[in-house]
Design a protein around this motif. Structure first.
Motif, PDB file in Angstrom:
ATOM      1  N   LYS A 199       0.831  -1.194   0.000  1.00 32.39           N
ATOM      2  CA  LYS A 199       0.000   0.000   0.000  1.00 32.39           C
ATOM      3  C   LYS A 199       0.870   1.250   0.000  1.00 32.39           C
ATOM      4  CE  LYS A 199      -3.852  -2.177   2.334  1.00 32.39           C
ATOM      5  NZ  LYS A 199      -4.668  -2.249   3.532  1.00 32.39           N
ATOM      6  N   PRO A 200       0.584   2.159  -0.893  1.00 33.69           N
ATOM      7  CA  PRO A 200       1.408   3.359  -0.940  1.00 33.69           C
ATOM      8  C   PRO A 200       1.180   4.225   0.280  1.00 33.69           C
ATOM      9  CG  PRO A 200      -0.428   3.509  -2.467  1.00 33.69           C
ATOM     10  CD  PRO A 200      -0.472   2.141  -1.891  1.00 33.69           C
ATOM     11  N   SER A 201       2.251   4.557   0.932  1.00 33.90           N
ATOM     12  CA  SER A 201       2.129   5.273   2.187  1.00 33.90           C
ATOM     13  C   SER A 201       1.593   6.682   1.981  1.00 33.90           C
ATOM     14  CB  SER A 201       3.493   5.337   2.866  1.00 33.90           C
ATOM     15  OG  SER A 201       4.396   6.005   2.017  1.00 33.90           O
ATOM     16  N   PHE A 202       1.851   7.266   0.815  1.00 36.27           N
ATOM     17  CA  PHE A 202       1.393   8.636   0.625  1.00 36.27           C
ATOM     18  C   PHE A 202      -0.129   8.707   0.563  1.00 36.27           C
ATOM     19  CE2 PHE A 202       1.919   7.251  -3.798  1.00 36.27           C
ATOM     20  CZ  PHE A 202       0.789   7.756  -4.403  1.00 36.27           C
ATOM     21  N   ILE A 203      -0.762   7.622   0.146  1.00 37.42           N
ATOM     22  CA  ILE A 203      -2.224   7.606   0.138  1.00 37.42           C
ATOM     23  C   ILE A 203      -2.740   7.633   1.584  1.00 37.42           C
ATOM     24  CG2 ILE A 203      -4.260   6.254  -0.503  1.00 37.42           C
ATOM     25  CD1 ILE A 203      -2.862   7.516  -2.871  1.00 37.42           C
ATOM     26  N   SER A 204      -2.087   6.844   2.440  1.00 40.09           N
ATOM     27  CA  SER A 204      -2.473   6.850   3.856  1.00 40.09           C
ATOM     28  C   SER A 204      -2.291   8.227   4.465  1.00 40.09           C
ATOM     29  CB  SER A 204      -1.625   5.847   4.640  1.00 40.09           C
ATOM     30  OG  SER A 204      -1.780   4.568   4.088  1.00 40.09           O
ATOM     31  N   LYS A 205      -1.223   8.902   4.062  1.00 43.33           N
ATOM     32  CA  LYS A 205      -0.984  10.255   4.570  1.00 43.33           C
ATOM     33  C   LYS A 205      -2.119  11.192   4.172  1.00 43.33           C
ATOM     34  CE  LYS A 205       4.073  10.677   4.549  1.00 43.33           C
ATOM     35  NZ  LYS A 205       5.183  11.370   3.851  1.00 43.33           N
ATOM     36  N   ILE A 206      -2.541  11.061   2.936  1.00 45.83           N
ATOM     37  CA  ILE A 206      -3.619  11.939   2.455  1.00 45.83           C
ATOM     38  C   ILE A 206      -4.914  11.658   3.216  1.00 45.83           C
ATOM     39  CG2 ILE A 206      -5.074  12.501   0.462  1.00 45.83           C
ATOM     40  CD1 ILE A 206      -2.593  11.943  -1.300  1.00 45.83           C
ATOM     41  N   ILE A 207      -5.186  10.378   3.444  1.00 41.04           N
ATOM     42  CA  ILE A 207      -6.406  10.017   4.161  1.00 41.04           C
ATOM     43  C   ILE A 207      -6.367  10.589   5.582  1.00 41.04           C
ATOM     44  CG2 ILE A 207      -7.738   8.089   5.129  1.00 41.04           C
ATOM     45  CD1 ILE A 207      -6.875   6.463   2.622  1.00 41.04           C
ATOM     46  N   TYR A 209      -4.683  13.132   6.635  1.00 40.38           N
ATOM     47  CA  TYR A 209      -4.772  14.581   6.549  1.00 40.38           C
ATOM     48  C   TYR A 209      -6.232  15.019   6.370  1.00 40.38           C
ATOM     49  CZ  TYR A 209      -4.134  19.335   4.843  1.00 40.38           C
ATOM     50  OH  TYR A 209      -4.211  20.698   4.677  1.00 40.38           O
ATOM     51  N   LEU A 210      -6.928  14.332   5.487  1.00 45.30           N
ATOM     52  CA  LEU A 210      -8.325  14.699   5.218  1.00 45.30           C
ATOM     53  C   LEU A 210      -9.192  14.505   6.468  1.00 45.30           C
ATOM     54  CD1 LEU A 210      -8.704  13.171   1.639  1.00 45.30           C
ATOM     55  CD2 LEU A 210      -8.876  15.599   2.218  1.00 45.30           C
ATOM     56  N   ARG A 211      -8.897  13.451   7.209  1.00 40.29           N
ATOM     57  CA  ARG A 211      -9.692  13.182   8.415  1.00 40.29           C
ATOM     58  C   ARG A 211      -9.514  14.282   9.456  1.00 40.29           C
ATOM     59  NH1 ARG A 211      -8.554   6.867   8.160  1.00 40.29           N
ATOM     60  NH2 ARG A 211     -10.447   6.258   7.086  1.00 40.29           N
ATOM     61  N   LYS A 212      -8.309  14.843   9.458  1.00 37.07           N
ATOM     62  CA  LYS A 212      -8.038  15.890  10.455  1.00 37.07           C
ATOM     63  C   LYS A 212      -8.402  17.278   9.940  1.00 37.07           C
ATOM     64  CE  LYS A 212      -4.211  13.206  12.308  1.00 37.07           C
ATOM     65  NZ  LYS A 212      -2.774  12.980  12.132  1.00 37.07           N
ATOM     66  N   LEU A 213      -8.673  17.388   8.682  1.00 39.14           N
ATOM     67  CA  LEU A 213      -8.893  18.691   8.061  1.00 39.14           C
ATOM     68  C   LEU A 213     -10.091  19.423   8.680  1.00 39.14           C
ATOM     69  CD1 LEU A 213      -7.841  20.510   5.698  1.00 39.14           C
ATOM     70  CD2 LEU A 213      -9.559  19.390   4.263  1.00 39.14           C
TER      71      LEU A 213
ATOM     72  N   ILE B 164     -12.105  11.116   1.165  1.00 41.14           N
ATOM     73  CA  ILE B 164     -11.599   9.984   1.962  1.00 41.14           C
ATOM     74  C   ILE B 164     -12.027   8.660   1.333  1.00 41.14           C
ATOM     75  CG2 ILE B 164     -11.866   8.775   4.168  1.00 41.14           C
ATOM     76  CD1 ILE B 164     -11.928  11.599   5.494  1.00 41.14           C
ATOM     77  N   GLU B 171      -6.312   3.171  -2.234  1.00 38.27           N
ATOM     78  CA  GLU B 171      -5.439   2.340  -1.399  1.00 38.27           C
ATOM     79  C   GLU B 171      -5.768   0.859  -1.560  1.00 38.27           C
ATOM     80  OE1 GLU B 171      -5.790   2.856   2.905  1.00 38.27           O
ATOM     81  OE2 GLU B 171      -3.619   3.062   2.934  1.00 38.27           O
ATOM     82  N   GLU B 178       3.928   4.220  -5.644  1.00 40.17           N
ATOM     83  CA  GLU B 178       4.624   4.898  -4.551  1.00 40.17           C
ATOM     84  C   GLU B 178       5.511   6.017  -5.061  1.00 40.17           C
ATOM     85  OE1 GLU B 178       5.421   6.116  -1.233  1.00 40.17           O
ATOM     86  OE2 GLU B 178       4.560   4.144  -0.976  1.00 40.17           O
TER      87      GLU B 178
END
Lengths: 213, 184
Positions: A199-207, A209-213, B164, B171, B178
């Protein structure tokens, strides 16, 4: 919402589907043209289902099919207007299916075969003893190898894509071929398939970020 | 700097610009012009080239959101805008049957070409007479594998939820690379 427009923009079937899903009651009034002939028509709905259709001297299912086959015209929906009679008793599913079959062969083919990038392979389950193929079907069967897409085979045969789609459709219907894969675009600018496990970690980062936005 | 790009598309006046405005950290750059045809009755201006919004995730990661033209006559722009996109939001006006029918054509035409994860935002859920996400799905003729998210494009929380859902799908499908430097 207002329901009015031109059948060149939205087909009668599409309009009926909308009325069906939104469960409306009333009259769809149409002013149509077919082969230079102009006529007025109406389709009545009760809670979304079609109860009656009138067009020229026709009524019932034949009238509905004539309405669907019209080339030009306008429509508007009048809420809460009831039919003087019931002349269509088949289900909406069946009615729209029949109408679609009559007037939209190409659309039907496209639903089954949405892309010429699809790769087909011969089905291992089919039994040939009771099937008769014409020459075009044999030509296609001869080229299906599980690697070439429908578009590739169409080019190899020098056929217009529509002709190829039609033949593929006929073979799909009898179970001779089956969908194997979708050919990926060779365009290197498109995203490529990765191992789903990584799983690409940058996607997790975006998710996050959006949750905290 | 890693740059990730997503597309927001949908029929004319379905809410693309509003959706981007709701979350973008910069004023949305819109290339718009006054409409001159029958669409004037719906909207005074329409997107011609693109809307552009940005979210800076951290020092090394930026999300770009591109809104695509809302009318078929600008469909040639798709090839330009879709390059490198990792996902797409198809937004439809749930209160306008024309928008939903138009969206069905978008799905049939563009999705097979793009082959990227897509969620559908059933916009204008706050409007009287709007169809539910399930009804929108029925109208679009899609199965359960395509996620339809209720949406109010002018509401930030609602738009966040849509994005989201999209990135969760990206994902799951593992389509994003990546090392992708997605933006042009």
């Amino acid at each position: 919402m207002e329901l009015a427009g031109n059948i060149k923009d939205f087909s009668v079937i599409e309009i009926c589907q909308f009325i069906w899903i939104s469960k409306r009651t009333g009259k769809l009034q149409l002013f149509l043209e077919q082969s230079g002939r102009r006529f007025e028509a109406s389709v009545f709905f009760m809670n979304g289902g079609i109860t009656a259709a009138f067009a020229d001297n026709q009524n019932g299912k034949e009238a509905f099919f004539a309405i669907c086959e019209a080339e030009n015209g306008s429509f508007r929906f009048i809420s809460d207007e009831n039919s003087p009679e019931t002349n269509i008793i088949v289900s909406m599913d069946q009615l729209l299916l029949e109408a679609s079959g009559r007037i939209k062969l190409y659309e039907t083919l496209r639903r089954e075969i949405p892309s010429t990038n699809i790769i087909y392979s011969l089905s291992l389950e089919f039994e040939t003893y009771d099937l008769v193929f014409d020459s075009k079907q044999w030509q296609v069967i001869g080229l299906i190898d599980g690697e070439k897409s429908l578009g590739d085979i169409s080019k190899d045969l020098g056929w217009p894509e529509f002709d190829a789609i039609r033949i593929f459709y006929s073979l799909l219907q009898v179970g001779v071929i089956r969908r194997a894969a979708v050919k990926q675009r060779t365009d290197t600018t498109q995203p490529k398939q990765n191992d789903p496990k990584s799983k690409p970690s940058f996607i997790s980062k975006i998710i996050d970020y959006l949750r905290k936005l | 700097m890693k740059r990730v790009k997503i597309l927001v598309t949908g029929p004319f006046s379905s809410g693309k610009t509003s959706l981007i405005k709701s979350v973008s950290e910069i004023p949305v750059v819109s290339t718009e012009k006054a409409v001159t045809d029958e669409t004037r009755v719906i909207k005074n201006q329409t997107t011609v080239a693109l809307d552009f919004g940005r979210l800076t995730i951290d020092d090394d990661l930026v999300l770009y959101i591109f809104g695509t033209p809302g009318q078929e006559r600008f469909s040639y722009m798709w090839d330009v805008l879709s390059v490198g996109a990792v996902g797409m939001v198809l937004i439809v006006d749930s209160a306008d049957y024309k928008s939903i029918i138009e969206a069905r054509r978008y799905l049939a035409f563009f999705l097979p070409k793009l082959q990227i994860p897509c969620v559908i935002a059933a916009n204008k859920q706050d409007m009287t007479g709007s169809l539910s996400p399930e009804q929108v799905g029925q109208m679009l003729g899609i199965d359960d594998t395509v996620e339809i998210v209720p949406c109010m494009a002018k509401d930030r929380e609602s738009v966040k939820n849509v994005l989201i859902k999209l990135f969760e799908l990206v994902e799951r499908t593992g389509l994003a690379q990546e090392d992708q430097d997605a933006i042009v």
